[in-house]
Scaffold this motif. Sequence first.
Motif, PDB file in Angstrom:
ATOM      1  N   THR A  76      35.050  32.231  29.304  1.00 13.12           N
ATOM      2  CA  THR A  76      36.198  31.463  28.583  1.00 13.12           C
ATOM      3  C   THR A  76      37.432  32.196  29.187  1.00 13.12           C
ATOM      4  O   THR A  76      37.855  33.195  29.117  1.00 13.12           O
ATOM      5  CB  THR A  76      35.785  31.696  27.205  1.00 13.12           C
ATOM      6  OG1 THR A  76      34.723  31.366  26.814  1.00 13.12           O
ATOM      7  CG2 THR A  76      37.077  31.050  26.327  1.00 13.12           C
ATOM      8  N   GLN A 122      45.461  32.456  30.884  1.00  7.70           N
ATOM      9  CA  GLN A 122      44.837  32.056  32.167  1.00  7.70           C
ATOM     10  C   GLN A 122      44.755  30.277  31.982  1.00  7.70           C
ATOM     11  O   GLN A 122      45.197  29.859  32.950  1.00  7.70           O
ATOM     12  CB  GLN A 122      43.360  32.340  32.159  1.00  7.70           C
ATOM     13  CG  GLN A 122      43.200  33.950  32.586  1.00  7.70           C
ATOM     14  CD  GLN A 122      42.055  34.705  32.382  1.00  7.70           C
ATOM     15  OE1 GLN A 122      41.093  34.324  31.684  1.00  7.70           O
ATOM     16  NE2 GLN A 122      41.869  35.751  33.144  1.00  7.70           N
ATOM     17  N   ARG A 169      48.060  49.974  28.401  1.00  6.90           N
ATOM     18  CA  ARG A 169      46.900  50.556  28.985  1.00  6.90           C
ATOM     19  C   ARG A 169      45.733  50.804  28.153  1.00  6.90           C
ATOM     20  O   ARG A 169      44.445  50.874  28.601  1.00  6.90           O
ATOM     21  CB  ARG A 169      47.359  51.891  29.591  1.00  6.90           C
ATOM     22  CG  ARG A 169      48.566  51.924  30.753  1.00  6.90           C
ATOM     23  CD  ARG A 169      48.274  50.809  31.689  1.00  6.90           C
ATOM     24  NE  ARG A 169      49.460  49.796  31.490  1.00  6.90           N
ATOM     25  CZ  ARG A 169      48.985  48.539  31.721  1.00  6.90           C
ATOM     26  NH1 ARG A 169      48.103  48.223  32.349  1.00  6.90           N
ATOM     27  NH2 ARG A 169      49.997  47.544  31.463  1.00  6.90           N
ATOM     28  N   GLY A 194      50.298  47.381  34.540  1.00  4.77           N
ATOM     29  CA  GLY A 194      49.115  46.656  35.576  1.00  4.77           C
ATOM     30  C   GLY A 194      48.016  47.256  35.643  1.00  4.77           C
ATOM     31  O   GLY A 194      46.943  46.565  35.848  1.00  4.77           O
ATOM     32  N   THR A 198      49.713  42.505  27.696  1.00 10.75           N
ATOM     33  CA  THR A 198      48.948  43.157  28.572  1.00 10.75           C
ATOM     34  C   THR A 198      47.742  43.146  28.432  1.00 10.75           C
ATOM     35  O   THR A 198      47.061  42.769  27.140  1.00 10.75           O
ATOM     36  CB  THR A 198      49.620  44.708  28.424  1.00 10.75           C
ATOM     37  OG1 THR A 198      49.102  44.846  27.002  1.00 10.75           O
ATOM     38  CG2 THR A 198      51.018  44.929  28.852  1.00 10.75           C
ATOM     39  N   GLY A 199      46.898  43.262  29.398  1.00 16.74           N
ATOM     40  CA  GLY A 199      45.363  43.121  29.515  1.00 16.74           C
ATOM     41  C   GLY A 199      44.660  41.711  29.079  1.00 16.74           C
ATOM     42  O   GLY A 199      43.747  41.487  28.430  1.00 16.74           O
ATOM     43  N   THR A 200      45.578  40.676  29.275  1.00 15.42           N
ATOM     44  CA  THR A 200      44.934  39.484  28.957  1.00 15.42           C
ATOM     45  C   THR A 200      44.480  38.443  30.350  1.00 15.42           C
ATOM     46  O   THR A 200      44.481  37.529  30.160  1.00 15.42           O
ATOM     47  CB  THR A 200      46.195  38.584  28.107  1.00 15.42           C
ATOM     48  OG1 THR A 200      47.348  38.520  28.892  1.00 15.42           O
ATOM     49  CG2 THR A 200      46.186  39.167  26.664  1.00 15.42           C
ATOM     50  N   GLY A 201      44.323  39.275  31.186  1.00 15.16           N
ATOM     51  CA  GLY A 201      44.073  38.527  32.444  1.00 15.16           C
ATOM     52  C   GLY A 201      44.856  37.875  33.226  1.00 15.16           C
ATOM     53  O   GLY A 201      44.473  36.721  34.006  1.00 15.16           O
ATOM     54  N   LYS A 202      46.101  38.421  33.446  1.00 12.00           N
ATOM     55  CA  LYS A 202      47.030  37.508  34.209  1.00 12.00           C
ATOM     56  C   LYS A 202      46.815  37.657  35.740  1.00 12.00           C
ATOM     57  O   LYS A 202      46.974  36.711  36.219  1.00 12.00           O
ATOM     58  CB  LYS A 202      48.504  38.298  33.872  1.00 12.00           C
ATOM     59  CG  LYS A 202      48.999  38.100  32.584  1.00 12.00           C
ATOM     60  CD  LYS A 202      50.363  38.270  32.290  1.00 12.00           C
ATOM     61  CE  LYS A 202      50.812  40.060  32.295  1.00 12.00           C
ATOM     62  NZ  LYS A 202      50.129  40.641  31.073  1.00 12.00           N
ATOM     63  N   THR A 203      46.129  38.652  36.024  1.00  8.34           N
ATOM     64  CA  THR A 203      45.708  38.700  37.422  1.00  8.34           C
ATOM     65  C   THR A 203      44.905  37.465  37.854  1.00  8.34           C
ATOM     66  O   THR A 203      45.173  36.748  38.915  1.00  8.34           O
ATOM     67  CB  THR A 203      44.944  39.935  37.853  1.00  8.34           C
ATOM     68  OG1 THR A 203      45.514  40.986  36.987  1.00  8.34           O
ATOM     69  CG2 THR A 203      44.951  40.232  39.402  1.00  8.34           C
ATOM     70  N   HIS A 231      44.514  48.693  35.306  1.00 13.02           N
ATOM     71  CA  HIS A 231      43.451  48.638  34.312  1.00 13.02           C
ATOM     72  C   HIS A 231      42.504  49.668  34.892  1.00 13.02           C
ATOM     73  O   HIS A 231      41.901  49.927  35.311  1.00 13.02           O
ATOM     74  CB  HIS A 231      42.895  47.290  34.813  1.00 13.02           C
ATOM     75  CG  HIS A 231      41.697  47.048  33.753  1.00 13.02           C
ATOM     76  ND1 HIS A 231      41.874  46.491  32.643  1.00 13.02           N
ATOM     77  CD2 HIS A 231      40.201  47.202  34.030  1.00 13.02           C
ATOM     78  CE1 HIS A 231      40.876  46.333  31.807  1.00 13.02           C
ATOM     79  NE2 HIS A 231      39.950  46.940  32.824  1.00 13.02           N
ATOM     80  N   ARG A 264      42.675  46.850  26.157  1.00 14.70           N
ATOM     81  CA  ARG A 264      42.964  45.807  27.047  1.00 14.70           C
ATOM     82  C   ARG A 264      41.582  44.549  26.856  1.00 14.70           C
ATOM     83  O   ARG A 264      40.549  45.088  26.457  1.00 14.70           O
ATOM     84  CB  ARG A 264      42.778  46.211  28.515  1.00 14.70           C
ATOM     85  CG  ARG A 264      44.044  46.928  28.614  1.00 14.70           C
ATOM     86  CD  ARG A 264      44.021  47.652  29.933  1.00 14.70           C
ATOM     87  NE  ARG A 264      44.109  46.580  31.116  1.00 14.70           N
ATOM     88  CZ  ARG A 264      45.134  46.045  31.431  1.00 14.70           C
ATOM     89  NH1 ARG A 264      46.467  46.081  30.708  1.00 14.70           N
ATOM     90  NH2 ARG A 264      45.389  45.345  32.551  1.00 14.70           N
ATOM     91  N   GLU A 280      54.307  41.716  37.977  1.00 16.42           N
ATOM     92  CA  GLU A 280      55.588  42.688  37.179  1.00 16.42           C
ATOM     93  C   GLU A 280      56.918  42.172  37.625  1.00 16.42           C
ATOM     94  O   GLU A 280      57.711  42.900  37.945  1.00 16.42           O
ATOM     95  CB  GLU A 280      55.161  44.228  37.504  1.00 16.42           C
ATOM     96  CG  GLU A 280      53.764  44.597  37.197  1.00 16.42           C
ATOM     97  CD  GLU A 280      53.223  44.348  35.830  1.00 16.42           C
ATOM     98  OE1 GLU A 280      54.178  44.418  34.737  1.00 16.42           O
ATOM     99  OE2 GLU A 280      52.063  44.586  35.440  1.00 16.42           O
TER     100      GLU A 280
END
Length: 683
Positions: A107, A112, A465, A438, A131-136, A440, A468, A252
């Motif tokens: 999901t 995303q 950090r 950024g 932060t830590g919500t899967g932006k990458t 992880h 996440r 960033e």
Amino acid sequence: MFNACRRGPASLSRVLRAGSTLHLQSARPSTLSLITQCATKPSIESRWVHVASQLRQQATGAQSVPRESVQNQQQNVAVTKFQELIDYNLVHPNVVNEITRGMGLHTMTEVQSKTINQALRGDDIIAQARTGTGKTIGFLLPMIQNILRENPDFATRKRYSRARPSDIRSIIISPTRELAEQIAVEAEKLCANTDLRVQVAVGGNSKRAMLRKMQMEGCHLLVATPGRLNDLLTDPYSRVSAPKLTTLVLDEADRLLDDGFSKDIEDIIQLLPDRREVERQTLLFSATVPKEVMHLVRRTLKSNFHFVQTVQEGQQATHEKVPQRIVTIPGIENYLPCLLELAKREISKAAEAEAKGADFKPFKAIVYFNSTANVELAARIFEELRAESGAFGRHPLHPTEIIEMHSRLTQERRTRASDRFRRAKSAILFSTDVTARGMHFPNVSHVIQMGTPPNQEQYVHRIGRTGRADQTGEGFIFIPEHEIPEARRRLRGLPVSPDKSLEASKLDMSREAQLPAGLATSLDQLFAAVKIVDRDTKIKAYMSCMGQPAASPVDNVQALNRWTKFGWGWPAPPAISQSMAMKLNISRVPGINIQRNRLFEDRDAADDLNGPSRSREGRLDNFPDSRKFGRGGDSSREFGRDSRGMGRGGFDRRDRSTGRGGYDRRDRGMSRGSRTDDASSLF
Ligand SMILES: Nc1ncnc2c1ncn2[C@@H]1O[C@H](COP(=O)(O)OP(=O)(O)OP(=O)(O)O)[C@@H](O)[C@H]1O
């Protein structure tokens, strides 16, 4: 960047205006966010189209579907599951399968879903999400699909690749080397079944080796730090270029658009193909987008860009699931006693839970300081801790590892430190802000901040950090009394609640006190460790704090002097040269120890203010070891009245002449206190 703007309508804007597709956005941020929210919301909520079986059958050929057809489908579909990207022919299965089967993600997170749908249409985007919500994945996935759509041949892995360093289609810029490497690893995973080549270019590594790899393997997707990217693009011998660039990502983004990097970004954009000739999508991502950067954001993106905001104005920028506690302490000298007490408490809590077979999370903490010198000092002291006397005694936090991370380490050591922390089950990473954005690291249980962070954004990134993805975590921030007004200002609106659970946070080192046995033992251990750490490391830490902007220079100097006296047992604070004192505008501050003609002090001070790169072995402090703290009683021990003459709060009785604990505001010169090169005076 702000400077650049002040210099006149930023030269960046001039560069950016060169592209024909760039129209300056006139809407103000608030209006803008409303517009984009309106534009994006219906596509998620009301235009939902149920998965049709005939579309499922087309799932294998995303790359062969004509662009118009994909766009038509995208108009009507807003996916929230990765599998649906295959179902709707939006992304090639070779990429999506790496996410669903390889990473086990099914999901999409809110950011995303919103960015992937939007970015697949080719729009420029700025995305702000916690932060830590899967932006990458939020930027990698559409970026990769955009390349595959234009170049279907790349969608399957070939035995021999004929890529060259001039085949770059996408560039991702990251402010730190570690983050660039982390993004490259993620990109490689997504591209594992395609013929796309990912390369990473960061400072600190051998440029020659990097270029050799790039020339041998080629490059479609380059992840880089601004300095090294600029260097590669301007070096005629590098043969690195991006004439067919389709996507530029600034991860960033607010950091990359601020003062420190704006010039590099400006130069890089100038070196990229003109947007009038090569159509390019730009994606900006960050957990924080301060209002001040919005005008630069608008200049960087096409005029019809989308602002995807999953954190609305007025909402907390940090996660509710991460309890954040603020601990006020009497002085800087309380930092390490508090940290040691907290670490011992959390380690034993985890051990108890493990023994009972209950759910537990090992203690894995990142401790942030505002300067490299302070990270070095704290890490050194914690490394030297021993539960028993003697160099080979067991470490009191065993098996928790002690790791340090800052820019003064070589790149090789930095990489080793992050790998070690990533793999560690239980560890304390002492770090500067080099890991704040950024990065992880899995299973970080605590983020602990020492002192007031530079700004609210940095607080948000540091705390990010932990907690996440679907994990939990806790945040602590220790604020010495003299910093409270400034901390209150910088942390306004954040969900921090006071915490008084730590004994060491109530300990006034300058006074006599009854101490619980556990705390007395910790102080004993810390004292022994402080004694071992060399003098230069301490002086650098002192100078680095002196060089930092302070709301009240008088309070700052006094707090630092108190630290050297009660934290290290020094009779007088480190000497600072007249010229340095004048440069810092503190030459008239009471308590400052100005020493003329001490060139080496000048050098040290300059090093600390400018971020020194050389490291030296310093002298060891020469404390007589006759006055150890010793073991406390079962419940408590009187601190300061034992036979070893502990002095009040660890402060030597001989030093009483300087008032309580040898120092108070009336004591304008620490140097007046009698010398107490004595073990007992440290804590
Ligand atoms: N859809 C998803 N479901 C669950 N976990 C996910 C999902 N997408 C990514 N993750 C995981 O979440 C973690 C954090 O992702 P990522 O580093 O991209 O966050 P971020 O939003 O970029 O954070 P930061 O703002 O700190 O840079 C990673 O371990 C990633 O694998």
